[in-house]
Design a protein around this motif. Sequence first.
Motif, mmCIF file in Angstrom:
data_model
loop_
_atom_site.group_PDB
_atom_site.id
_atom_site.type_symbol
_atom_site.label_atom_id
_atom_site.label_comp_id
_atom_site.label_asym_id
_atom_site.label_seq_id
_atom_site.Cartn_x
_atom_site.Cartn_y
_atom_site.Cartn_z
ATOM 1 N N SER A 11 -19.602 -25.210 -8.292
ATOM 2 C CA SER A 11 -18.442 -24.686 -7.579
ATOM 3 C C SER A 11 -18.573 -24.716 -6.059
ATOM 4 C CB SER A 11 -18.173 -23.241 -8.008
ATOM 5 O OG SER A 11 -17.918 -23.172 -9.395
ATOM 6 N N VAL A 12 -19.798 -24.644 -5.555
ATOM 7 C CA VAL A 12 -20.003 -24.533 -4.111
ATOM 8 C C VAL A 12 -19.805 -25.884 -3.434
ATOM 9 C CG1 VAL A 12 -21.707 -24.048 -2.313
ATOM 10 C CG2 VAL A 12 -21.517 -22.541 -4.288
ATOM 11 N N ALA A 13 -18.924 -25.898 -2.425
ATOM 12 C CA ALA A 13 -18.647 -27.121 -1.672
ATOM 13 C C ALA A 13 -19.602 -27.264 -0.488
ATOM 14 C CB ALA A 13 -17.208 -27.123 -1.187
ATOM 15 N N GLY A 14 -20.172 -26.175 -0.026
ATOM 16 C CA GLY A 14 -21.114 -26.236 1.087
ATOM 17 C C GLY A 14 -21.298 -24.882 1.747
ATOM 18 N N VAL A 61 -16.208 -22.397 -1.430
ATOM 19 C CA VAL A 61 -16.062 -22.703 -2.849
ATOM 20 C C VAL A 61 -14.745 -23.449 -3.035
ATOM 21 C CG1 VAL A 61 -15.931 -21.752 -5.179
ATOM 22 C CG2 VAL A 61 -17.340 -20.622 -3.447
ATOM 23 N N HIS A 62 -14.846 -24.719 -3.376
ATOM 24 C CA HIS A 62 -13.676 -25.574 -3.609
ATOM 25 C C HIS A 62 -12.668 -25.524 -2.468
ATOM 26 C CE1 HIS A 62 -15.072 -26.484 -7.588
ATOM 27 N NE2 HIS A 62 -15.000 -25.235 -7.970
ATOM 28 N N GLN A 66 -13.993 -18.313 0.522
ATOM 29 C CA GLN A 66 -15.137 -18.160 1.421
ATOM 30 C C GLN A 66 -15.940 -16.957 0.975
ATOM 31 O OE1 GLN A 66 -13.360 -17.674 5.308
ATOM 32 N NE2 GLN A 66 -14.014 -19.726 5.865
ATOM 33 N N LEU A 67 -17.236 -17.134 0.836
ATOM 34 C CA LEU A 67 -18.136 -16.038 0.513
ATOM 35 C C LEU A 67 -18.967 -15.744 1.757
ATOM 36 C CD1 LEU A 67 -19.527 -17.408 -2.886
ATOM 37 C CD2 LEU A 67 -17.501 -15.993 -2.537
ATOM 38 N N LEU A 68 -18.967 -14.493 2.234
ATOM 39 C CA LEU A 68 -19.777 -14.107 3.383
ATOM 40 C C LEU A 68 -21.131 -13.640 2.892
ATOM 41 C CD1 LEU A 68 -17.268 -12.030 5.548
ATOM 42 C CD2 LEU A 68 -17.792 -14.453 5.684
ATOM 43 N N LEU A 69 -22.185 -14.219 3.458
ATOM 44 C CA LEU A 69 -23.539 -13.908 3.013
ATOM 45 C C LEU A 69 -24.279 -13.057 4.038
ATOM 46 C CD1 LEU A 69 -24.785 -17.360 1.660
ATOM 47 C CD2 LEU A 69 -23.496 -15.598 0.464
ATOM 48 N N VAL A 70 -25.053 -12.119 3.529
ATOM 49 C CA VAL A 70 -25.999 -11.357 4.323
ATOM 50 C C VAL A 70 -27.325 -11.452 3.588
ATOM 51 C CG1 VAL A 70 -26.664 -9.065 5.143
ATOM 52 C CG2 VAL A 70 -24.277 -9.774 5.249
ATOM 53 N N ASN A 71 -28.311 -12.060 4.247
ATOM 54 C CA ASN A 71 -29.624 -12.281 3.616
ATOM 55 C C ASN A 71 -29.474 -12.965 2.256
ATOM 56 O OD1 ASN A 71 -30.952 -11.013 5.790
ATOM 57 N ND2 ASN A 71 -30.613 -9.015 4.850
ATOM 58 N N LEU A 186 -19.337 -14.512 -10.162
ATOM 59 C CA LEU A 186 -19.824 -13.975 -8.882
ATOM 60 C C LEU A 186 -20.785 -12.817 -9.100
ATOM 61 C CD1 LEU A 186 -19.754 -14.095 -5.813
ATOM 62 C CD2 LEU A 186 -17.752 -12.599 -5.863
ATOM 63 N N TRP A 187 -20.513 -11.980 -10.083
ATOM 64 C CA TRP A 187 -21.401 -10.859 -10.393
ATOM 65 C C TRP A 187 -22.785 -11.389 -10.785
ATOM 66 C CZ3 TRP A 187 -21.960 -5.716 -10.109
ATOM 67 C CH2 TRP A 187 -22.925 -5.111 -10.915
ATOM 68 N N LYS A 188 -22.817 -12.419 -11.620
ATOM 69 C CA LYS A 188 -24.083 -12.958 -12.119
ATOM 70 C C LYS A 188 -24.846 -13.734 -11.063
ATOM 71 C CE LYS A 188 -22.422 -13.481 -16.850
ATOM 72 N NZ LYS A 188 -22.014 -14.445 -17.862
ATOM 73 N N SER A 189 -24.152 -14.393 -10.157
ATOM 74 C CA SER A 189 -24.842 -15.271 -9.198
ATOM 75 C C SER A 189 -24.432 -14.946 -7.763
ATOM 76 C CB SER A 189 -24.556 -16.733 -9.512
ATOM 77 O OG SER A 189 -23.161 -16.954 -9.509
ATOM 78 N N HIS A 190 -24.582 -13.686 -7.377
ATOM 79 C CA HIS A 190 -24.148 -13.259 -6.052
ATOM 80 C C HIS A 190 -25.186 -13.559 -4.952
ATOM 81 C CE1 HIS A 190 -26.626 -9.867 -7.206
ATOM 82 N NE2 HIS A 190 -26.654 -9.499 -5.946
ATOM 83 N N VAL A 191 -26.350 -14.061 -5.336
ATOM 84 C CA VAL A 191 -27.384 -14.417 -4.365
ATOM 85 C C VAL A 191 -27.479 -15.935 -4.272
ATOM 86 C CG1 VAL A 191 -29.824 -14.247 -3.776
ATOM 87 C CG2 VAL A 191 -28.669 -12.299 -4.820
ATOM 88 N N PHE A 192 -27.439 -16.458 -3.047
ATOM 89 C CA PHE A 192 -27.453 -17.894 -2.805
ATOM 90 C C PHE A 192 -28.672 -18.243 -1.960
ATOM 91 C CE2 PHE A 192 -23.210 -16.561 -3.590
ATOM 92 C CZ PHE A 192 -22.646 -17.556 -4.334
ATOM 93 N N ASP A 193 -29.361 -19.295 -2.331
ATOM 94 C CA ASP A 193 -30.544 -19.725 -1.566
ATOM 95 C C ASP A 193 -30.178 -20.761 -0.541
ATOM 96 O OD1 ASP A 193 -32.265 -18.041 -2.941
ATOM 97 O OD2 ASP A 193 -32.472 -19.470 -4.577
#
Length: 193
Positions: A11-14, A61-62, A66-71, A186-193
Amino acid sequence: MLFRSFEPESSVAGTTELKKSKAKKVLQRLKQQYPLLDEKDVLEGEFFPNLKKQPLKVVNVHGRIQLLLVNSECVFYNHRDGPFLPCLHTLYKYPGIMPRVQVDKGAIRHILRGSDVMCPGLTSAGGELPDDETSSKLRAGDPVAIYCEGKTHPVAVGILKMSIQDIKEKNEGIGIHEIHHLDDGLWKSHVFD
């Protein structure tokens, strides 16, 4: 349901780092939408303490979300430049940052499958809507946290399809469009490396 089949691998475009000026605009929007987080200095103190040294990362995502990341953890998201919504993990850490509604026990299984919230589930004996002062400010398009009768934590986040007053008066049809719920992608994979 926005994140029903969300899988980061497909799902992630970048991922991008926002320029400081754009990051400040996002931070300003978050302060306006979630003044309680601003009062507690969570936004600038904990989430985005130093935009110079640690730029704001956004996962696209597509091209629509937009997902905002913190750490590397998703804390907020938005869909097509709509309002920023907190992830359930964020709501668990900071309850009360957004208006809440409650559905009766009969609606729980439907919500956990990603169904929209029907008005009767909000107006029945187990349902609960905001008080008159708060409800007069809530209109169609505003985000809400969805709680369930007998549960302590929110189970979903959604967008009002009609005002609280209309939900009470009409008592039929879809009252809330559900966006994100427990155990979705999103609940299952809320952490992105």
